[in-house]
Scaffold this motif. Structure first.
Motif, PDB file in Angstrom:
ATOM      1  N   ASN A 119      68.373  32.368 -20.570  1.00  0.00           N
ATOM      2  CA  ASN A 119      69.442  32.015 -19.624  1.00  0.00           C
ATOM      3  C   ASN A 119      69.650  30.505 -19.520  1.00  0.00           C
ATOM      4  O   ASN A 119      70.475  30.042 -18.752  1.00  0.00           O
ATOM      5  N   GLY A 120      68.857  29.718 -20.264  1.00  0.00           N
ATOM      6  CA  GLY A 120      68.990  28.266 -20.262  1.00  0.00           C
ATOM      7  C   GLY A 120      68.058  27.550 -19.311  1.00  0.00           C
ATOM      8  O   GLY A 120      67.930  26.318 -19.381  1.00  0.00           O
ATOM      9  N   ASN A 121      67.400  28.270 -18.413  1.00  0.00           N
ATOM     10  CA  ASN A 121      66.469  27.628 -17.478  1.00  0.00           C
ATOM     11  C   ASN A 121      65.272  27.060 -18.232  1.00  0.00           C
ATOM     12  O   ASN A 121      64.775  27.676 -19.179  1.00  0.00           O
ATOM     13  N   VAL A 122      64.813  25.899 -17.786  1.00  0.00           N
ATOM     14  CA  VAL A 122      63.656  25.237 -18.387  1.00  0.00           C
ATOM     15  C   VAL A 122      62.600  25.041 -17.308  1.00  0.00           C
ATOM     16  O   VAL A 122      62.912  24.611 -16.195  1.00  0.00           O
ATOM     17  N   GLY A 163      60.227  34.439 -11.728  1.00  0.00           N
ATOM     18  CA  GLY A 163      60.908  35.664 -12.133  1.00  0.00           C
ATOM     19  C   GLY A 163      61.431  35.703 -13.558  1.00  0.00           C
ATOM     20  O   GLY A 163      62.108  36.653 -13.945  1.00  0.00           O
ATOM     21  N   GLU A 164      61.129  34.685 -14.356  1.00  0.00           N
ATOM     22  CA  GLU A 164      61.632  34.650 -15.736  1.00  0.00           C
ATOM     23  C   GLU A 164      60.807  35.567 -16.640  1.00  0.00           C
ATOM     24  O   GLU A 164      59.608  35.707 -16.465  1.00  0.00           O
ATOM     25  N   ARG A 165      61.479  36.160 -17.622  1.00  0.00           N
ATOM     26  CA  ARG A 165      60.778  37.029 -18.566  1.00  0.00           C
ATOM     27  C   ARG A 165      61.266  36.881 -20.006  1.00  0.00           C
ATOM     28  O   ARG A 165      60.574  37.288 -20.913  1.00  0.00           O
ATOM     29  N   ASP A 166      62.439  36.330 -20.237  1.00  0.00           N
ATOM     30  CA  ASP A 166      63.012  36.258 -21.579  1.00  0.00           C
ATOM     31  C   ASP A 166      62.833  34.863 -22.182  1.00  0.00           C
ATOM     32  O   ASP A 166      63.707  34.009 -22.086  1.00  0.00           O
ATOM     33  N   PHE A 167      61.704  34.646 -22.832  1.00  0.00           N
ATOM     34  CA  PHE A 167      61.339  33.362 -23.412  1.00  0.00           C
ATOM     35  C   PHE A 167      62.144  33.099 -24.676  1.00  0.00           C
ATOM     36  O   PHE A 167      62.358  33.990 -25.474  1.00  0.00           O
ATOM     37  N   ILE A 199      54.473  28.502 -18.727  1.00  0.00           N
ATOM     38  CA  ILE A 199      54.878  29.905 -18.744  1.00  0.00           C
ATOM     39  C   ILE A 199      54.555  30.562 -17.404  1.00  0.00           C
ATOM     40  O   ILE A 199      55.367  31.317 -16.860  1.00  0.00           O
ATOM     41  N   GLY A 200      53.395  30.260 -16.839  1.00  0.00           N
ATOM     42  CA  GLY A 200      53.043  30.802 -15.525  1.00  0.00           C
ATOM     43  C   GLY A 200      54.009  30.346 -14.448  1.00  0.00           C
ATOM     44  O   GLY A 200      54.386  31.131 -13.565  1.00  0.00           O
ATOM     45  N   ASN A 201      54.427  29.104 -14.514  1.00  0.00           N
ATOM     46  CA  ASN A 201      55.417  28.573 -13.572  1.00  0.00           C
ATOM     47  C   ASN A 201      56.709  29.379 -13.666  1.00  0.00           C
ATOM     48  O   ASN A 201      57.285  29.788 -12.659  1.00  0.00           O
ATOM     49  N   ALA A 202      57.162  29.631 -14.876  1.00  0.00           N
ATOM     50  CA  ALA A 202      58.401  30.383 -15.083  1.00  0.00           C
ATOM     51  C   ALA A 202      58.264  31.836 -14.632  1.00  0.00           C
ATOM     52  O   ALA A 202      59.169  32.374 -13.983  1.00  0.00           O
ATOM     53  N   ILE A 203      57.148  32.458 -14.957  1.00  0.00           N
ATOM     54  CA  ILE A 203      56.930  33.850 -14.544  1.00  0.00           C
ATOM     55  C   ILE A 203      56.927  33.940 -13.023  1.00  0.00           C
ATOM     56  O   ILE A 203      57.481  34.880 -12.443  1.00  0.00           O
TER      57      ILE A 203
END
Length: 132
Positions: A40-43, A69-73, A62-66
């Motif tokens: 989705n473009g989020n970093v 709620g992020e899942r699509d790396f 990756i833990g920060n993103a998870i």
């Protein structure tokens, strides 16, 4: 190995910025920064945390993103800041971690031919996969 796009170069800039802000020259507790981009473009970024049980910058990012709620790396990069910016190739533990959480993810690495990106699956041939 593939050449980098403008978005991957911006991801390197994000990782460089986070380690510049947090580099710990005195105790060397924070020497690597990582940035991970999602489809989705989020970093999201993170730095390594040194203690008796070290956590690499890639795992922290990756833990920060998870946690958000992020899942699509899509792509990840790690940068070391020890008087110069350098793209770091993920360690074996990080490679396995990335493979388990993001098997389609690209990883930016330094090669003899310069900085390139590769699928994590190319960096972990014959990888262990958890039984389903």
């Amino acid at each position: 190995m593939e050449k980098l796009t403008v978005t991957e170069k911006a991801l390197i800039d994000s990782a460089t910025e986070i380690i510049k802000l947090n580099f710990d020259r005195k105790n060397l507790n924070h020497t690597v920064g990582a940035a991970v981009r999602y489809t989705n473009g989020n970093v999201y970024s993170g730095v390594n945390v040194s203690s008796i049980h070290e956590a690499c910058a890639e795992v922290i990012a990756i833990g920060n993103a998870i946690s958000c709620g992020e899942r699509d790396f899509e792509c990840i990069v790690a940068i070391g800041r020890d008087n110069s910016d350098k793209v770091y190739s993920p360690c074996g533990n990080c490679r396995q971690f990335i493979l388990e959480y993001a098997p389609n993810c690209h990883v930016i690495v330094e090669t003899e031919a310069g900085i390139k990106k590769s699928r994590i699956t190319s960096l972990v041939p014959y990888a262990y996969h958890r039984p389903e």
